[in-house]
Design a protein around this motif. Structure first.
Motif, PDB file in Angstrom:
ATOM      1  N   LYS A 114      -8.207  -5.211  13.496  1.00  0.00           N
ATOM      2  CA  LYS A 114      -9.345  -4.926  14.432  1.00  0.00           C
ATOM      3  C   LYS A 114     -10.214  -5.672  13.695  1.00  0.00           C
ATOM      4  O   LYS A 114     -10.838  -6.169  14.861  1.00  0.00           O
ATOM      5  CB  LYS A 114      -9.980  -3.128  13.511  1.00  0.00           C
ATOM      6  CG  LYS A 114      -9.480  -2.302  14.542  1.00  0.00           C
ATOM      7  CD  LYS A 114      -9.616  -0.855  14.206  1.00  0.00           C
ATOM      8  CE  LYS A 114      -9.190   0.130  14.857  1.00  0.00           C
ATOM      9  NZ  LYS A 114      -9.134   1.961  14.357  1.00  0.00           N
ATOM     10  N   PHE A 169       2.026   4.342  14.733  1.00  0.00           N
ATOM     11  CA  PHE A 169       0.850   2.869  14.550  1.00  0.00           C
ATOM     12  C   PHE A 169       0.534   2.266  15.511  1.00  0.00           C
ATOM     13  O   PHE A 169       1.744   1.360  15.734  1.00  0.00           O
ATOM     14  CB  PHE A 169       0.058   2.356  13.257  1.00  0.00           C
ATOM     15  CG  PHE A 169      -0.714   1.257  13.793  1.00  0.00           C
ATOM     16  CD1 PHE A 169      -2.273   1.682  13.669  1.00  0.00           C
ATOM     17  CD2 PHE A 169      -0.616  -0.241  13.182  1.00  0.00           C
ATOM     18  CE1 PHE A 169      -3.181   0.997  13.569  1.00  0.00           C
ATOM     19  CE2 PHE A 169      -1.237  -1.347  13.296  1.00  0.00           C
ATOM     20  CZ  PHE A 169      -2.405  -0.653  13.534  1.00  0.00           C
ATOM     21  N   ASP A 213      -4.770  -1.494   9.693  1.00  0.00           N
ATOM     22  CA  ASP A 213      -5.778  -1.278  11.022  1.00  0.00           C
ATOM     23  C   ASP A 213      -6.816  -2.191  10.794  1.00  0.00           C
ATOM     24  O   ASP A 213      -7.199  -2.724  11.683  1.00  0.00           O
ATOM     25  CB  ASP A 213      -5.785   0.161  10.717  1.00  0.00           C
ATOM     26  CG  ASP A 213      -6.230   0.350  11.993  1.00  0.00           C
ATOM     27  OD1 ASP A 213      -6.294  -0.495  13.500  1.00  0.00           O
ATOM     28  OD2 ASP A 213      -7.141   1.676  12.259  1.00  0.00           O
ATOM     29  N   GLU A 214      -7.161  -1.545   9.528  1.00  0.00           N
ATOM     30  CA  GLU A 214      -9.178  -2.729   9.492  1.00  0.00           C
ATOM     31  C   GLU A 214      -8.470  -4.677   9.434  1.00  0.00           C
ATOM     32  O   GLU A 214     -10.238  -4.805  10.317  1.00  0.00           O
ATOM     33  CB  GLU A 214      -9.172  -2.193   8.566  1.00  0.00           C
ATOM     34  CG  GLU A 214     -10.709  -2.860   7.458  1.00  0.00           C
ATOM     35  CD  GLU A 214     -11.920  -2.591   6.580  1.00  0.00           C
ATOM     36  OE1 GLU A 214     -12.916  -2.560   6.103  1.00  0.00           O
ATOM     37  OE2 GLU A 214     -10.506  -2.061   6.011  1.00  0.00           O
ATOM     38  N   GLU A 235       1.360   3.471   4.056  1.00  0.00           N
ATOM     39  CA  GLU A 235      -0.310   4.042   4.359  1.00  0.00           C
ATOM     40  C   GLU A 235      -0.933   2.837   5.402  1.00  0.00           C
ATOM     41  O   GLU A 235      -0.577   1.712   5.012  1.00  0.00           O
ATOM     42  CB  GLU A 235      -1.207   3.511   2.986  1.00  0.00           C
ATOM     43  CG  GLU A 235      -3.032   3.344   3.502  1.00  0.00           C
ATOM     44  CD  GLU A 235      -3.450   4.231   3.962  1.00  0.00           C
ATOM     45  OE1 GLU A 235      -4.162   4.407   4.542  1.00  0.00           O
ATOM     46  OE2 GLU A 235      -2.891   5.602   3.363  1.00  0.00           O
ATOM     47  N   MET A 236      -1.805   2.541   6.562  1.00  0.00           N
ATOM     48  CA  MET A 236      -1.853   1.579   7.732  1.00  0.00           C
ATOM     49  C   MET A 236      -3.866   1.771   7.684  1.00  0.00           C
ATOM     50  O   MET A 236      -3.514   1.002   8.515  1.00  0.00           O
ATOM     51  CB  MET A 236      -1.263   2.554   9.209  1.00  0.00           C
ATOM     52  CG  MET A 236      -0.240   2.505   9.014  1.00  0.00           C
ATOM     53  SD  MET A 236       0.404   3.218  10.093  1.00  0.00           S
ATOM     54  CE  MET A 236      -0.652   5.246   9.945  1.00  0.00           C
ATOM     55  N   SER A 237      -4.091   1.782   6.501  1.00  0.00           N
ATOM     56  CA  SER A 237      -5.945   1.624   7.214  1.00  0.00           C
ATOM     57  C   SER A 237      -5.907   0.432   7.152  1.00  0.00           C
ATOM     58  O   SER A 237      -6.827  -0.320   7.509  1.00  0.00           O
ATOM     59  CB  SER A 237      -6.583   2.163   5.540  1.00  0.00           C
ATOM     60  OG  SER A 237      -5.981   2.084   4.588  1.00  0.00           O
ATOM     61  N   ASN A 238      -5.601  -0.139   5.785  1.00  0.00           N
ATOM     62  CA  ASN A 238      -5.429  -1.785   5.182  1.00  0.00           C
ATOM     63  C   ASN A 238      -5.753  -2.823   6.872  1.00  0.00           C
ATOM     64  O   ASN A 238      -5.808  -3.375   6.877  1.00  0.00           O
ATOM     65  CB  ASN A 238      -4.912  -2.514   4.363  1.00  0.00           C
ATOM     66  CG  ASN A 238      -5.499  -2.053   3.289  1.00  0.00           C
ATOM     67  OD1 ASN A 238      -7.045  -1.519   2.820  1.00  0.00           O
ATOM     68  ND2 ASN A 238      -5.334  -2.153   1.586  1.00  0.00           N
ATOM     69  N   SER A 244      -1.924  -0.923  16.818  1.00  0.00           N
ATOM     70  CA  SER A 244      -3.156  -1.471  16.812  1.00  0.00           C
ATOM     71  C   SER A 244      -3.687  -1.975  18.201  1.00  0.00           C
ATOM     72  O   SER A 244      -4.929  -2.397  18.695  1.00  0.00           O
ATOM     73  CB  SER A 244      -3.155  -3.509  15.958  1.00  0.00           C
ATOM     74  OG  SER A 244      -2.066  -4.040  16.824  1.00  0.00           O
ATOM     75  N   GLN A 275       1.492  -0.982   0.178  1.00  0.00           N
ATOM     76  CA  GLN A 275      -0.281   0.214  -0.117  1.00  0.00           C
ATOM     77  C   GLN A 275       0.788   1.304  -0.063  1.00  0.00           C
ATOM     78  O   GLN A 275       0.074   2.511   0.028  1.00  0.00           O
ATOM     79  CB  GLN A 275      -0.685   0.145   1.492  1.00  0.00           C
ATOM     80  CG  GLN A 275      -2.072  -0.883   0.895  1.00  0.00           C
ATOM     81  CD  GLN A 275      -2.705  -0.919   2.696  1.00  0.00           C
ATOM     82  OE1 GLN A 275      -2.642  -1.187   3.486  1.00  0.00           O
ATOM     83  NE2 GLN A 275      -3.990   0.124   2.296  1.00  0.00           N
TER      84      GLN A 275
END
Length: 477
Positions: free
Chosen positions: A72, A106, A68-69, A63-66, A108, A56
């Motif tokens: 979670k 970041f 992180d998602e 980019e850490m959105s994926n 988690s 990413q």
């Protein structure tokens, strides 16, 4: 048996030391292997998560959105995984990311760590140098179970430059369940092995040392002058060979000593009657009145009879003492045997105006040798007749007491003088009768004692409180 106790202690000490060393080795090796396996899995996890982040990348922007998602979403998974009897119900692996300066951007699991500088921590420090990076740190320095394992992997852009670090981390207490389960299994296995060794040692001691203890007691009893029966020592070839050698040695030594003692005693006892016979025979060569000659002839006959009785009694006693145990004991009616012996002596007692009072219950049975017991009872009655005054009473009684049977013969004679009480059962020891002033062979009571011993019983002779003496043979049922 002191050597046996020392040997037992050494075996126990060496075995315990060996088990302790083995447990420590297995325990340490168990922890190392478990944490190594966990670390190996964490390396794969860190590289997989790093690869997800690198897919990413937008230039040098992480980019850490994926990620992180995904993490979670993993936390929301409800599952039950039974791993070696431990139920796992949640994801225990987490991750944080730092930039190329080591600042957390970041996390988690611990968001409050964002913004902190971890550049000096081993995982981040080594990963920024493109080296294998791992560390273990405690949240609480006083609690070993609070350790966290970190495995870090550098995040690289398309040009291969390091622009950050991803560290996957996992609480080591998540794997302590497996360590404890394996530790319990190790302890249980060592316990079973210890029991097996203990049972084996006990079996060896029962098979070998216990028979040796019995043989030692047997030898000690012989040295005390007792006549113990040969003990049961099991089927072991070694101890039976030793036992047979000990028994043969006993028989050889006892036979030699027995011959020496009896030759000496018989020689001593025969001196007196032989001297009397010789003296009377020499006097018969002289002229003397008929009455005096008949007196010397009667003395020769009397001394000859005494010598014969002495030799006969000694032969019977020697045969008895040569036996180590009863060859073929049978169930005998002691009441019947005692009554028969009393009947045989009715003529003798009548000649001296003696009365035999019988207190003999019917059908009293024991295990033993009927001939030996009949002769023993006869000897006691014979002894009572010699010392009973004319017109007296001899009382014969049979008594049952718990697990014992007693034969009692009581007379109304003068009793036993104090100086003779300890010697009445000695070979050839005899007290003179007050009426005749003559002694017996001194073998009757010795015979009685040997019969009692062969029946695992005892014999005694003591004065009665109401006068006279009481001879007792005590026999087990």
């Amino acid at each position: 048996m002191r050597i046996t106790r020392i040997l037992c202690f050494l075996v126990a000490f060496i075995t315990a030391s060996g088990f302790y060393s083995l447990y420590n080795y297995l325990n340490e090796d168990l922890e190392k292997q478990t944490f190594q396996a966990t670390e190996e899995a964490m390396v794969d996890t860190a590289h997989l998560l790093t690869a997800l982040v690198e897919c990413q990348l937008d230039g040098n922007q992480i980019e850490m959105s994926n990620l992180d998602e995904a993490l979670k979403q993993a936390d929301t998974h409800k599952f039950k995984a039974s791993i070696f009897k431990h139920n796992k119900e949640h994801v225990g692996t987490h991750a944080y990311i730092t930039d190329k300066k080591g600042i957390v951007i970041f996390d988690s699991h611990t968001p409050e760590r964002v913004g902190k500088d971890l550049s000096e921590f081993n995982d981040v420090f080594l990963a920024l140098q493109d080296k294998y990076a791992v560390r273990s740190s405690r949240n609480d320095e006083d609690d070993a179970a609070s350790s966290i394992l970190y495995v870090a992997v550098p995040i690289k852009n398309r040009e291969g430059e390091i622009i950050g670090v991803l560290s996957a981390y996992k609480a080591q207490k998540d794997v302590l369940h497996f360590i404890e389960a394996r530790r319990r299994w190790i302890i249980f296995s060592l316990f079973l092995i210890g029991i097996g060794i203990g049972v084996f040692i006990i079996a060896v001691f029962i098979w070998l040392f216990r028979p040796l203890g019995k043989l030692t007691a047997y030898a000690n009893a012989i040295s005390r002058g007792e006549r113990p029966t040969f003990p049961k020592i099991g089927q072991g070839r070694e101890v039976n060979t030793l036992g047979k050698a000990l028994r043969d040695m006993r028989e050889s030594l006892e036979g030699r000593r027995y011959t020496e003692n009896y030759t000496r005693m018989l020689t001593h006892e025969l001196k007196s009657p032989l001297a009397a016979i010789k003296g009377a025979a020499e006097l018969l060569n002289e002229d003397m009145p008929r009455e005096q000659r008949e007196k010397f002839l009667a003395n020769i006959c009397r001394q000859a009879d005494r010598s014969t009785n002495l030799i006969d009694g000694l032969l019977r006693l020697s045969q008895l003492e040569a036996q180590q145990e009863l060859s073929k004991p049978t169930t005998i009616n002691l009441s019947e045997i005692t009554n028969e012996v009393c009947d045989e002596y009715e003529a003798r007692t009548s000649a001296k105006s003696l009365t035999i009072a019988r207190h003999i219950p019917e059908n009293l049975t024991i295990s033993g040798d009927s001939n030996m017991l009949a002769t023993a009872v006869a000897n006691l009655i014979e002894n009572a007749i010699r010392f009973s005054p004319e017109g007296g009473t001899i009382t014969i009684s049979l008594l049952e007491e718990s697990n014992k049977t007693k034969i009692l013969v009581r007379d109304q004679g003068p009793g036993i003088p104090d100086f003779a009480k300890e010697r009445v059962f000695e070979h050839f020891y005899s007290l003179p009768c007050e009426e005749t002033k003559q002694k017996g062979t001194g073998l009757g009571l010795s015979f009685v004692l040997e019969v009692a011993k062969l029946h695992n019983g005892a014999a005694s002779l003591e004065n009665s409180a109401s006068g006279g003496a009481i001879a007792t043979i005590t026999l087990p049922h």
